[in-house]
Motif scaffolding. Structure first.
Motif, PDB file in Angstrom:
ATOM      1  N   SER A 133       0.793  -1.236   0.000  1.00 58.46           N
ATOM      2  CA  SER A 133       0.000   0.000   0.000  1.00 58.46           C
ATOM      3  C   SER A 133       0.819   1.277   0.000  1.00 58.46           C
ATOM      4  CB  SER A 133      -0.923   0.013   1.234  1.00 58.46           C
ATOM      5  OG  SER A 133      -0.166  -0.143   2.429  1.00 58.46           O
ATOM      6  N   GLY A 134       2.135   1.179  -0.102  1.00 59.26           N
ATOM      7  CA  GLY A 134       2.972   2.372  -0.043  1.00 59.26           C
ATOM      8  C   GLY A 134       2.976   3.170  -1.337  1.00 59.26           C
ATOM      9  N   ILE A 135       3.615   4.335  -1.275  1.00 60.51           N
ATOM     10  CA  ILE A 135       3.755   5.189  -2.455  1.00 60.51           C
ATOM     11  C   ILE A 135       4.903   4.649  -3.306  1.00 60.51           C
ATOM     12  CG2 ILE A 135       4.364   7.498  -3.271  1.00 60.51           C
ATOM     13  CD1 ILE A 135       2.894   8.627  -0.877  1.00 60.51           C
ATOM     14  N   SER A 136       4.573   4.263  -4.529  1.00 57.03           N
ATOM     15  CA  SER A 136       5.570   3.619  -5.400  1.00 57.03           C
ATOM     16  C   SER A 136       6.278   4.612  -6.309  1.00 57.03           C
ATOM     17  CB  SER A 136       4.902   2.529  -6.244  1.00 57.03           C
ATOM     18  OG  SER A 136       3.834   3.073  -6.997  1.00 57.03           O
ATOM     19  N   VAL A 145       3.022  18.180  -6.106  1.00 55.34           N
ATOM     20  CA  VAL A 145       3.516  16.802  -6.098  1.00 55.34           C
ATOM     21  C   VAL A 145       2.410  15.873  -5.623  1.00 55.34           C
ATOM     22  CG1 VAL A 145       5.165  15.201  -5.060  1.00 55.34           C
ATOM     23  CG2 VAL A 145       5.892  17.509  -5.684  1.00 55.34           C
ATOM     24  N   THR A 146       2.241  14.767  -6.292  1.00 55.15           N
ATOM     25  CA  THR A 146       1.291  13.762  -5.854  1.00 55.15           C
ATOM     26  C   THR A 146       1.965  12.394  -5.898  1.00 55.15           C
ATOM     27  OG1 THR A 146      -0.961  12.897  -6.145  1.00 55.15           O
ATOM     28  CG2 THR A 146       0.314  13.320  -8.132  1.00 55.15           C
ATOM     29  N   GLY A 147       1.556  11.505  -5.004  1.00 56.79           N
ATOM     30  CA  GLY A 147       2.152  10.179  -4.945  1.00 56.79           C
ATOM     31  C   GLY A 147       1.159   9.111  -5.362  1.00 56.79           C
ATOM     32  N   PHE A 148       1.613   8.154  -6.143  1.00 51.18           N
ATOM     33  CA  PHE A 148       0.777   7.044  -6.573  1.00 51.18           C
ATOM     34  C   PHE A 148       1.168   5.792  -5.793  1.00 51.18           C
ATOM     35  CE2 PHE A 148       0.732   9.997 -10.119  1.00 51.18           C
ATOM     36  CZ  PHE A 148      -0.630  10.070 -10.389  1.00 51.18           C
ATOM     37  N   ARG A 149       0.158   5.090  -5.313  1.00 49.10           N
ATOM     38  CA  ARG A 149       0.402   3.916  -4.465  1.00 49.10           C
ATOM     39  C   ARG A 149       0.468   2.634  -5.297  1.00 49.10           C
ATOM     40  NH1 ARG A 149      -3.388   5.493   0.801  1.00 49.10           N
ATOM     41  NH2 ARG A 149      -3.085   7.748   0.599  1.00 49.10           N
ATOM     42  N   THR A 150       0.688   1.536  -4.609  1.00 52.08           N
ATOM     43  CA  THR A 150       0.897   0.261  -5.294  1.00 52.08           C
ATOM     44  C   THR A 150      -0.403  -0.411  -5.723  1.00 52.08           C
ATOM     45  OG1 THR A 150       0.962  -0.884  -3.170  1.00 52.08           O
ATOM     46  CG2 THR A 150       3.078  -0.165  -4.101  1.00 52.08           C
TER      47      THR A 150
END
Length: 288
Positions: free
Chosen positions: A115-118, A128-133
């Motif tokens: 479930s982390g940010i990949s 900035v945005t982060g996409f998860r797994t």
């Protein structure tokens, strides 16, 4: 726009009353269907959402945090052994766990891979945005992960929240809660023996603000994506998992200090080291 809404209501009522005694599941399914009229309604909702600067900002800062609570940083993720094919083929629900502790490093790997940010995306305006797994409707990520720790090395028993963006655990409360939680489940043995019980909540409006009632379907789909990730990563880490559906919703919400409406428990998974003793197979199913 009002004529579209009225026509949508007419079609929904027509579908609802086709049966004399529709179930809640039927009502939900019928009222979240898309057709010519509701598609236009959805387009209007999408346009409204993406033009709202507050919504844009909230979307960039996805994930809940408890800034005043004590926290514990997860260890850097390590390489997983095996391959995805092995994990898929070997995975099965485990109902008997060993009393051994799960290592803190293994728990860290489980959370980050499932479930982390990949990867990070930097946009033209420097946001900035982060996409998860796992996939999420509109990349809105309405799910939050809480852990009831029972047996993890170098980590006190208690309830923790996984802050995905910063990659650390936030300590909600400490102490052994197994007896209290056992009473809220049909199969209390799983909770008593598991090293970790993962409770997943959803902040529904993160998705339904943009997608309307249809967004509730997206939230449930996302829960499935996340749970499969957890199950497969656990298998690769030589852990066992079992999804749990028989729990008292309101009591678990209270335990996590969420209101049960805007944010509510939508799923639970027991995680532990499979026991070498006892039968972990399902009756009537052949295992080589």
């Amino acid at each position: 726009m009002m004529s579209i809404v009225k026509e949508n209501e007419r079609l929904a009522n027509q579908a609802i009353y086709e049966h004399n005694n529709p179930s809640i599941a039927e009502l939900f399914h019928e009222n979240t269907k898309l057709n010519t009229y509701t598609l236009k309604q959805l387009q209007y909702s999408l346009a409204k959402a993406v033009s709202n600067p507050d919504f844009k900002q909230a979307s960039l800062n996805d994930g809940k945090s408890y800034p005043t609570l004590e926290r514990k940083k997860l260890t850097p993720r390590r390489s997983l052994n095996g391959n995805i094919g092995d994990a898929i083929w070997k995975r099965r629900s485990i109902r008997k766990f060993s009393p051994k502790n799960i290592s803190f490093e293994t728990m860290s790997d489980l959370l980050q891979y499932s479930s982390g940010i990949s990867h990070i995306l930097k946009k033209e305006n420097d946001s900035v945005t982060g996409f998860r797994t796992y996939p999420s409707g509109g990349a809105l990520y309405p799910l939050e992960i809480y852990l009831v720790i029972n047996r993890v090395s170098n980590l006190s028993t208690g309830i923790y929240h996984y802050n995905v963006r910063s990659n650390y655990l936030e300590i909600i409360s400490t102490g052994n809660l197994q007896e209290q939680i056992d009473k809220l489940h049909i199969r209390d043995q799983l909770i008593e023996e598991s090293g970790i019980t993962i409770l997943v909540t959803a902040t529904f409006k993160r998705t339904t603000y943009k997608y309307g009632n249809r967004g509730y379907r997206f939230v449930l789909m996302e829960v499935g994506h996340l749970f499969q990730n957890i199950a497969l990563v656990a298998e690769a880490l030589n852990l066992g998992t079992c999804d749990i559906g028989g729990y008292e919703d309101d009591e678990l919400n209270t335990l996590l200090q969420v209101d049960g409406v805007n944010e509510a428990v939508v799923g639970e998974i027991a995680v532990g080291i499979p026991s070498p003793f006892g039968d972990n197979t399902m009756p009537g199913i052949y295992h080589e």
